[in-house]
Design a protein around this motif. Structure first.
Motif, PDB file in Angstrom:
ATOM      1  N   PRO A 174       0.839  -1.204   0.000  1.00 14.26           N
ATOM      2  CA  PRO A 174       0.000   0.000   0.000  1.00 14.26           C
ATOM      3  C   PRO A 174       0.872   1.252   0.000  1.00 14.26           C
ATOM      4  O   PRO A 174       1.883   1.309   0.722  1.00 14.26           O
ATOM      5  N   TYR A 175       0.503   2.216  -0.813  1.00  8.58           N
ATOM      6  CA  TYR A 175       1.300   3.433  -0.993  1.00  8.58           C
ATOM      7  C   TYR A 175       2.708   3.098  -1.474  1.00  8.58           C
ATOM      8  O   TYR A 175       3.677   3.806  -1.174  1.00  8.58           O
ATOM      9  N   GLY A 176       2.820   2.005  -2.230  1.00 11.64           N
ATOM     10  CA  GLY A 176       4.127   1.505  -2.657  1.00 11.64           C
ATOM     11  C   GLY A 176       4.912   2.499  -3.485  1.00 11.64           C
ATOM     12  O   GLY A 176       6.131   2.615  -3.333  1.00 11.64           O
ATOM     13  N   LYS A 177       4.234   3.226  -4.374  1.00 15.22           N
ATOM     14  CA  LYS A 177       4.963   4.174  -5.217  1.00 15.22           C
ATOM     15  C   LYS A 177       5.596   5.277  -4.382  1.00 15.22           C
ATOM     16  O   LYS A 177       6.737   5.688  -4.636  1.00 15.22           O
ATOM     17  N   GLY A 178       4.865   5.744  -3.371  1.00 13.37           N
ATOM     18  CA  GLY A 178       5.418   6.778  -2.512  1.00 13.37           C
ATOM     19  C   GLY A 178       6.604   6.273  -1.711  1.00 13.37           C
ATOM     20  O   GLY A 178       7.629   6.964  -1.583  1.00 13.37           O
ATOM     21  N   LEU A 179       6.477   5.055  -1.163  1.00 12.53           N
ATOM     22  CA  LEU A 179       7.574   4.462  -0.400  1.00 12.53           C
ATOM     23  C   LEU A 179       8.810   4.273  -1.271  1.00 12.53           C
ATOM     24  O   LEU A 179       9.932   4.607  -0.877  1.00 12.53           O
ATOM     25  N   LEU A 180       8.593   3.740  -2.481  1.00 12.43           N
ATOM     26  CA  LEU A 180       9.721   3.487  -3.369  1.00 12.43           C
ATOM     27  C   LEU A 180      10.340   4.794  -3.843  1.00 12.43           C
ATOM     28  O   LEU A 180      11.566   4.881  -4.014  1.00 12.43           O
ATOM     29  N   ALA A 181       9.530   5.816  -4.038  1.00 11.13           N
ATOM     30  CA  ALA A 181      10.058   7.115  -4.452  1.00 11.13           C
ATOM     31  C   ALA A 181      10.981   7.687  -3.370  1.00 11.13           C
ATOM     32  O   ALA A 181      12.036   8.253  -3.675  1.00 11.13           O
ATOM     33  N   LEU A 182      10.597   7.516  -2.106  1.00 13.73           N
ATOM     34  CA  LEU A 182      11.454   7.991  -1.014  1.00 13.73           C
ATOM     35  C   LEU A 182      12.774   7.229  -0.980  1.00 13.73           C
ATOM     36  O   LEU A 182      13.836   7.823  -0.761  1.00 13.73           O
ATOM     37  N   VAL A 183      12.699   5.904  -1.191  1.00 11.33           N
ATOM     38  CA  VAL A 183      13.921   5.100  -1.206  1.00 11.33           C
ATOM     39  C   VAL A 183      14.807   5.510  -2.387  1.00 11.33           C
ATOM     40  O   VAL A 183      16.036   5.649  -2.247  1.00 11.33           O
ATOM     41  N   ALA A 184      14.191   5.732  -3.549  1.00 12.44           N
ATOM     42  CA  ALA A 184      14.955   6.161  -4.727  1.00 12.44           C
ATOM     43  C   ALA A 184      15.643   7.497  -4.460  1.00 12.44           C
ATOM     44  O   ALA A 184      16.815   7.696  -4.810  1.00 12.44           O
ATOM     45  N   LEU A 185      14.919   8.421  -3.815  1.00 12.52           N
ATOM     46  CA  LEU A 185      15.507   9.722  -3.484  1.00 12.52           C
ATOM     47  C   LEU A 185      16.659   9.547  -2.499  1.00 12.52           C
ATOM     48  O   LEU A 185      17.703  10.211  -2.613  1.00 12.52           O
ATOM     49  N   GLY A 186      16.476   8.642  -1.526  1.00 12.48           N
ATOM     50  CA  GLY A 186      17.552   8.368  -0.582  1.00 12.48           C
ATOM     51  C   GLY A 186      18.784   7.806  -1.265  1.00 12.48           C
ATOM     52  O   GLY A 186      19.922   8.194  -0.955  1.00 12.48           O
ATOM     53  N   MET A 187      18.577   6.884  -2.212  1.00  8.29           N
ATOM     54  CA  MET A 187      19.705   6.334  -2.958  1.00  8.29           C
ATOM     55  C   MET A 187      20.417   7.420  -3.764  1.00  8.29           C
ATOM     56  O   MET A 187      21.648   7.440  -3.873  1.00  8.29           O
ATOM     57  N   LEU A 188      19.634   8.357  -4.314  1.00  7.51           N
ATOM     58  CA  LEU A 188      20.231   9.459  -5.062  1.00  7.51           C
ATOM     59  C   LEU A 188      21.062  10.338  -4.140  1.00  7.51           C
ATOM     60  O   LEU A 188      22.174  10.759  -4.489  1.00  7.51           O
ATOM     61  N   CYS A 189      20.541  10.616  -2.938  1.00  8.07           N
ATOM     62  CA  CYS A 189      21.297  11.410  -1.964  1.00  8.07           C
ATOM     63  C   CYS A 189      22.596  10.700  -1.579  1.00  8.07           C
ATOM     64  O   CYS A 189      23.648  11.338  -1.449  1.00  8.07           O
ATOM     65  N   TYR A 190      22.515   9.402  -1.394  1.00  3.24           N
ATOM     66  CA  TYR A 190      23.710   8.624  -1.065  1.00  3.24           C
ATOM     67  C   TYR A 190      24.731   8.714  -2.200  1.00  3.24           C
ATOM     68  O   TYR A 190      25.933   8.878  -1.964  1.00  3.24           O
ATOM     69  N   THR A 191      24.243   8.632  -3.431  1.00  2.83           N
ATOM     70  CA  THR A 191      25.111   8.742  -4.602  1.00  2.83           C
ATOM     71  C   THR A 191      25.830  10.082  -4.622  1.00  2.83           C
ATOM     72  O   THR A 191      27.060  10.160  -4.816  1.00  2.83           O
ATOM     73  N   ILE A 192      25.075  11.156  -4.412  1.00  2.17           N
ATOM     74  CA  ILE A 192      25.660  12.497  -4.430  1.00  2.17           C
ATOM     75  C   ILE A 192      26.718  12.638  -3.336  1.00  2.17           C
ATOM     76  O   ILE A 192      27.808  13.192  -3.556  1.00  2.17           O
TER      77      ILE A 192
END
Length: 279
Positions: A68-86
């Motif tokens: 439930p609310y999977g897209k929102g959860l995954l979007a937050l994880v994707a953003l976190g991975m991007l922050c980690y990359t930066i």
């Protein structure tokens, strides 16, 4: 490549943003590893119909998407991975860890950049899933990479070198576990002594489990090189399957899975207590 000359053309980010990116990225990494460990543990004891192959990071992203609310959860994880990359790229190119420009320092900074690249690819994959463009990509990217290398001149030697490098990374994880070097930048002195000891143990077990996975991935690459067969290569999902297919495989995979959960928990500790250097 002269990293120093490249970094001189990159504007310095504001320190507070570097810190936020690092902590958000480490938190997202912790979530991913906890889920990887949980799914691998369920696969070990046949809970929920999962297999070892489902427990790689891409499998975790698909698992999140189905909630439930999977897209929102995954979007937050994707953003976190991007922050980690930066953050990793900042460490590499701005040398915030003061590695220097000698051979050892350049090697460490290349390691930061490589880590950033890996998590950048994961962030892109997660973002593609959120946007509905990546659901069909179930192939193993490491098999594709192995096939690409094998198609080059001296491809088996190149793939063998990658295999040995990957296994060396696994051995380095063991070194970090036993030396305690993973605690150097974590300022957890304000914690209760018993809790601090538990967190230290979690980190030790986590790095050891991660070393096991890296060693198996390296072995799979080496097997692919020796047999000139890219289908033998694989990532963490194949490594989990390798463990599961052996004698006492359920217990071996279950132990490694719990270790990866410990690693994820330790990422939360790093996110909260690590001293983030910004200049």
């Amino acid at each position: 490549m002269d990293i120093s000359s490249v970094s001189s053309h990159i504007p310095s980010p504001r320190p507070e943003w570097v810190t936020r990116f690092a902590r958000f990225g480490l938190t997202a990494k912790g979530i991913v590893y906890c889920l990887v460990g949980a799914i691998a543990f369920m696969a070990a004891f046949e809970i929920g119909g999962n297999t070892g192959q489902d427990a790689d990071k891409q499998g975790v992203f698909r698992f999140l998407l189905e909630q439930p609310y999977g897209k929102g959860l995954l979007a937050l994880v994707a953003l976190g991975m991007l922050c980690y990359t930066i953050w990793r790229f900042i460490q590499a190119f701005k040398d915030t860890e003061s590695k220097g420009t000698n051979a050892k320092g350049i090697g460490g900074r290349i390691g930061f950049a490589f880590s950033g690249l890996v998590y950048g690819v994961l962030a892109f994959y997660a973002a593609q899933l959120v946007l509905g463009n990546g659901g069909g990509g179930n192939g193993d990217s490491r098999q594709s990479f192995a096939q690409e290398l094998l198609s080059k001149p001296f491809g088996q030697w190149l793939l063998g070198a990658v295999a040995l490098g990957t296994m060396a990374m696994g051995i380095y994880q063991f070194y970090r576990a036993y030396s305690g070097s993973y605690m150097k930048k974590v300022q957890a002195s304000g914690l209760q002594p018993d809790l601090q000891k538990s967190l230290v143990r979690a980190g030790k077990v986590g790095y050891f489990a991660r070393g096991v996975v890296w060693l198996i991935i390296g072995y799979l690459f080496l097997k692919a090189a020796l047999e000139s067969d890219s289908s033998e290569a694989g990532g963490s999902g194949r490594a989990f399957q390798f463990l599961e297919d052996n004698a006492y495989g359920s217990y071996l995979l279950g132990a490694v899975a719990l270790g990866l959960i410990c690693y994820g928990v330790f990422m939360f500790v790093r996110a909260r207590y690590e001293t983030i250097r910004t200049s």
